[in-house]
Design a protein around this motif. Sequence first.
Motif, PDB file in Angstrom:
ATOM      1  N   PRO A   1       0.799  -1.234   0.000  1.00  0.00           N
ATOM      2  CA  PRO A   1       0.000   0.000   0.000  1.00  0.00           C
ATOM      3  C   PRO A   1       0.830   1.283   0.000  1.00  0.00           C
ATOM      4  CG  PRO A   1      -0.927  -1.598   1.522  1.00  0.00           C
ATOM      5  CD  PRO A   1       0.387  -2.153   1.069  1.00  0.00           C
ATOM      6  N   THR A   2       2.025   1.219   0.569  1.00  0.00           N
ATOM      7  CA  THR A   2       2.865   2.419   0.623  1.00  0.00           C
ATOM      8  C   THR A   2       4.038   2.344  -0.359  1.00  0.00           C
ATOM      9  OG1 THR A   2       4.114   1.410   2.442  1.00  0.00           O
ATOM     10  CG2 THR A   2       2.281   2.882   3.030  1.00  0.00           C
ATOM     11  N   GLY A   3       3.972   1.408  -1.285  1.00  0.00           N
ATOM     12  CA  GLY A   3       5.082   1.218  -2.217  1.00  0.00           C
ATOM     13  C   GLY A   3       5.405   2.449  -3.025  1.00  0.00           C
ATOM     14  N   PHE A   4       4.379   3.171  -3.470  1.00  0.00           N
ATOM     15  CA  PHE A   4       4.614   4.349  -4.313  1.00  0.00           C
ATOM     16  C   PHE A   4       5.290   5.473  -3.514  1.00  0.00           C
ATOM     17  CE2 PHE A   4       0.580   5.187  -2.328  1.00  0.00           C
ATOM     18  CZ  PHE A   4       0.487   6.562  -2.186  1.00  0.00           C
ATOM     19  N   ILE A   5       5.220   5.393  -2.185  1.00  0.00           N
ATOM     20  CA  ILE A   5       5.888   6.376  -1.333  1.00  0.00           C
ATOM     21  C   ILE A   5       7.312   5.924  -0.998  1.00  0.00           C
ATOM     22  CG2 ILE A   5       5.840   7.531   0.923  1.00  0.00           C
ATOM     23  CD1 ILE A   5       2.797   7.212   0.884  1.00  0.00           C
ATOM     24  N   GLU A   6       7.464   4.634  -0.765  1.00  0.00           N
ATOM     25  CA  GLU A   6       8.746   4.109  -0.287  1.00  0.00           C
ATOM     26  C   GLU A   6       9.798   3.937  -1.374  1.00  0.00           C
ATOM     27  OE1 GLU A   6       8.451   0.641   2.180  1.00  0.00           O
ATOM     28  OE2 GLU A   6       6.429   1.194   2.821  1.00  0.00           O
ATOM     29  N   TYR A   7       9.346   3.625  -2.611  1.00  0.00           N
ATOM     30  CA  TYR A   7      10.294   3.250  -3.659  1.00  0.00           C
ATOM     31  C   TYR A   7      10.304   4.278  -4.781  1.00  0.00           C
ATOM     32  CZ  TYR A   7       9.591  -1.225  -1.273  1.00  0.00           C
ATOM     33  OH  TYR A   7       9.482  -2.210  -0.325  1.00  0.00           O
ATOM     34  N   ASP A   8      11.502   4.530  -5.287  1.00  0.00           N
ATOM     35  CA  ASP A   8      11.653   5.418  -6.438  1.00  0.00           C
ATOM     36  C   ASP A   8      11.526   4.622  -7.731  1.00  0.00           C
ATOM     37  OD1 ASP A   8      12.132   7.644  -4.835  1.00  0.00           O
ATOM     38  OD2 ASP A   8      14.288   7.240  -4.745  1.00  0.00           O
ATOM     39  N   ARG A   9      11.141   5.301  -8.772  1.00  0.00           N
ATOM     40  CA  ARG A   9      11.099   4.682 -10.102  1.00  0.00           C
ATOM     41  C   ARG A   9      12.529   4.352 -10.539  1.00  0.00           C
ATOM     42  NH1 ARG A   9       7.998   5.040 -15.225  1.00  0.00           N
ATOM     43  NH2 ARG A   9       9.485   5.119 -16.949  1.00  0.00           N
ATOM     44  N   GLU A  10      12.713   3.143 -11.044  1.00  0.00           N
ATOM     45  CA  GLU A  10      14.002   2.719 -11.577  1.00  0.00           C
ATOM     46  C   GLU A  10      13.772   1.991 -12.895  1.00  0.00           C
ATOM     47  OE1 GLU A  10      18.008   0.156 -10.346  1.00  0.00           O
ATOM     48  OE2 GLU A  10      16.307   0.296  -8.957  1.00  0.00           O
ATOM     49  N   THR A  11      14.513   2.387 -13.912  1.00  0.00           N
ATOM     50  CA  THR A  11      14.352   1.788 -15.238  1.00  0.00           C
ATOM     51  C   THR A  11      15.643   1.089 -15.658  1.00  0.00           C
ATOM     52  OG1 THR A  11      15.012   3.862 -16.315  1.00  0.00           O
ATOM     53  CG2 THR A  11      12.661   3.512 -15.938  1.00  0.00           C
ATOM     54  N   ALA A  12      15.523   0.291 -16.702  1.00  0.00           N
ATOM     55  CA  ALA A  12      16.683  -0.434 -17.223  1.00  0.00           C
ATOM     56  C   ALA A  12      17.756   0.540 -17.690  1.00  0.00           C
ATOM     57  CB  ALA A  12      16.255  -1.338 -18.370  1.00  0.00           C
ATOM     58  N   ALA A  13      18.993   0.230 -17.395  1.00  0.00           N
ATOM     59  CA  ALA A  13      20.104   1.090 -17.801  1.00  0.00           C
ATOM     60  C   ALA A  13      20.359   0.940 -19.295  1.00  0.00           C
ATOM     61  CB  ALA A  13      21.357   0.733 -17.011  1.00  0.00           C
ATOM     62  N   ALA A  14      20.676   2.058 -19.943  1.00  0.00           N
ATOM     63  CA  ALA A  14      20.983   2.048 -21.372  1.00  0.00           C
ATOM     64  C   ALA A  14      22.477   2.195 -21.586  1.00  0.00           C
ATOM     65  CB  ALA A  14      20.241   3.174 -22.084  1.00  0.00           C
ATOM     66  N   ALA A  15      23.008   1.527 -22.590  1.00  0.00           N
ATOM     67  CA  ALA A  15      24.397   1.728 -22.968  1.00  0.00           C
ATOM     68  C   ALA A  15      24.581   3.179 -23.406  1.00  0.00           C
ATOM     69  CB  ALA A  15      24.775   0.785 -24.103  1.00  0.00           C
ATOM     70  N   THR A  16      25.764   3.706 -23.252  1.00  0.00           N
ATOM     71  CA  THR A  16      26.011   5.087 -23.653  1.00  0.00           C
ATOM     72  C   THR A  16      25.858   5.223 -25.173  1.00  0.00           C
ATOM     73  OG1 THR A  16      28.387   4.751 -23.974  1.00  0.00           O
ATOM     74  CG2 THR A  16      27.637   5.384 -21.753  1.00  0.00           C
ATOM     75  N   PRO A  17      25.463   6.407 -25.637  1.00  0.00           N
ATOM     76  CA  PRO A  17      25.308   6.593 -27.091  1.00  0.00           C
ATOM     77  C   PRO A  17      26.540   6.209 -27.889  1.00  0.00           C
ATOM     78  CG  PRO A  17      24.304   8.426 -25.928  1.00  0.00           C
ATOM     79  CD  PRO A  17      25.001   7.592 -24.887  1.00  0.00           C
ATOM     80  N   ASN A  18      27.711   6.584 -27.406  1.00  0.00           N
ATOM     81  CA  ASN A  18      28.925   6.285 -28.159  1.00  0.00           C
ATOM     82  C   ASN A  18      29.227   4.793 -28.231  1.00  0.00           C
ATOM     83  OD1 ASN A  18      30.201   8.932 -28.957  1.00  0.00           O
ATOM     84  ND2 ASN A  18      29.894   9.311 -26.785  1.00  0.00           N
ATOM     85  N   GLU A  19      28.744   4.021 -27.261  1.00  0.00           N
ATOM     86  CA  GLU A  19      28.932   2.578 -27.286  1.00  0.00           C
ATOM     87  C   GLU A  19      27.885   1.888 -28.149  1.00  0.00           C
ATOM     88  OE1 GLU A  19      31.216   0.362 -26.105  1.00  0.00           O
ATOM     89  OE2 GLU A  19      32.424   2.168 -25.830  1.00  0.00           O
ATOM     90  N   ARG A  20      26.635   2.279 -27.996  1.00  0.00           N
ATOM     91  CA  ARG A  20      25.564   1.541 -28.659  1.00  0.00           C
ATOM     92  C   ARG A  20      25.511   1.751 -30.163  1.00  0.00           C
ATOM     93  NH1 ARG A  20      21.563   5.314 -25.296  1.00  0.00           N
ATOM     94  NH2 ARG A  20      20.659   6.633 -26.919  1.00  0.00           N
ATOM     95  N   ILE A  21      26.067   2.867 -30.663  1.00  0.00           N
ATOM     96  CA  ILE A  21      26.046   3.064 -32.117  1.00  0.00           C
ATOM     97  C   ILE A  21      27.059   2.178 -32.830  1.00  0.00           C
ATOM     98  CG2 ILE A  21      25.202   5.428 -31.927  1.00  0.00           C
ATOM     99  CD1 ILE A  21      28.102   6.282 -32.732  1.00  0.00           C
ATOM    100  N   LYS A  22      27.848   1.432 -32.067  1.00  0.00           N
ATOM    101  CA  LYS A  22      28.829   0.534 -32.676  1.00  0.00           C
ATOM    102  C   LYS A  22      28.201  -0.765 -33.170  1.00  0.00           C
ATOM    103  CE  LYS A  22      32.618   2.223 -29.745  1.00  0.00           C
ATOM    104  NZ  LYS A  22      33.592   1.848 -28.678  1.00  0.00           N
ATOM    105  N   ASN A  23      26.943  -1.012 -32.799  1.00  0.00           N
ATOM    106  CA  ASN A  23      26.279  -2.239 -33.234  1.00  0.00           C
ATOM    107  C   ASN A  23      24.791  -1.970 -33.436  1.00  0.00           C
ATOM    108  OD1 ASN A  23      24.815  -2.726 -30.639  1.00  0.00           O
ATOM    109  ND2 ASN A  23      26.906  -2.932 -29.857  1.00  0.00           N
TER     110      ASN A  23
END
Length: 497
Positions: free
Chosen positions: A4-26
């Motif tokens: 019931p208090t999850g939206f208060i206790e926890y912050d939003r966390e999303t999947a980490a993305a590779a940096t632009p300079n790394e991900r454009i290599k593939n």
Amino acid sequence: MGKPTGFIEYDRETAAAATPNERIKNWNEFHTPLSMEKQKTQGARCMNCGVPFCQAGMDIMGMTSGCPLHNLVPEWNDLIFTDNWEEAYNRLKKTNSFPEFTSRVCPALCEAACTCGHYGDSVTVKENEYGIIEHAYEMGYAKARPPRVRTGKKVAVIGSGPAGLAAADQLNKRGHSVTVYERDDRVGGLLMYGIPNMKLEKHIIDRKINVMKEEGIEFRTGVNVGKDVKAAKLLKEYDAVILACGAKNPRDIEAPGRDAKGIYFAVDFLAATTKSLLDSDLKDNTYISAKGKKVVIIGGGDTGNDCVGTSLRHGAASVTQLEMMPKAPDSRSADNPWPQWPKVCKTDYGQEEAIAIFGQDPRVYQTTVKEFIKDKNGKVAAVKTVKLERKKDEKTGRMIMAEIPGSESRIEAELVLIAAGFLGTQKYVADAFGVALNERTNVSTEDGKYATNVKKVFTAGDMHRGQSLVVWAIREGREAAREVDESLLGYSGLSVQ
């Protein structure tokens, strides 16, 4: 609600993305999924609202608010929090035929309508969906489940995009024998050749298609219905036909010099890259290359952004993206309140990459092309642009984007990509079946219906509603399947939501 208090206790966390300079290599997807424990925590943030706008899928001020599939979002958020992943999958699949696709390419209308997002950060609905479906494949929940009984009815689906696949999936579950016809060499329609690999890796499509094959659906690729196969033949062989061929007519730019070499529609550019990537890892040189070129992209939206990201992976020397409309505000304006879709400026993955590489946003707002300038060999060398302003049309009283006199400028260009949207279905398919088109050149039906003016012929997806989102195509495919099922058996046991 598990917490019931999850939206208060926890912050939003999303999947980490590779940096632009790394991900454009593939050409791979570039997010690292959350662990199951972190995904459970994100599920705990769901408030299980009394009125869950996330699953409403209703129009507010001409924009969709919440999921058009009416996904049971609070239910499966709670289920993953309580570690009941199999039941979460069952609840997710009740409304969504292809969460493996939507969890990757949907703009998350659900999250924009999330009550948590009214004053803070919305629940990670899209990522929770991703966690559920990928865990289901890992644990075997998503395995093939062929129907136990066949009805003896046969249905042909023309087009293997999300609408056609959703219709085929539903009708097959009902026990009808379904054959899907696709004119390209691979199944998937816009999922396969319209969306770049870094947004949706194509083995994800193949994984689902293999499950559908095991369930009894037949796929025939390289068959251009209306040309290779006569419509009359299909109408004779099948009890019903569903046209789900998409909105394939790209909107052109009418300006002097349009016949210059080096100007392509975005869809052709993207499709050629994906096909070459799958066929030879880009070694066959059959694609339209942006390597070392000054690229100008005409048009915003997802397709324009995909052209930016694809051009950078080719190794473009520069990328400029022209948008006719003004830059949207960075935060909601007073006349765009929640739960309306937020009309705010979005910097997508391709633009992020361009900023990282070139040090500036590739977008130039309130600008359009006035002329394509050729070199002595007839190749495009530059575009002449003009600035636009929003003003009222004196004849119609409508607001339009009008040219500002004396605002012309020149941008060097060796490759121009037109990403200005689509105008409707390709007429030869409609003519082959004799179906009527409306004023927008989409296949015409009664409001809220999918039957055409031709007996036994139905339609769904972009071919029916015009260019739209994958999630809308899936909904239309499911609803069309129910209507076809009713026409074949007199009633339907299929659920659309």
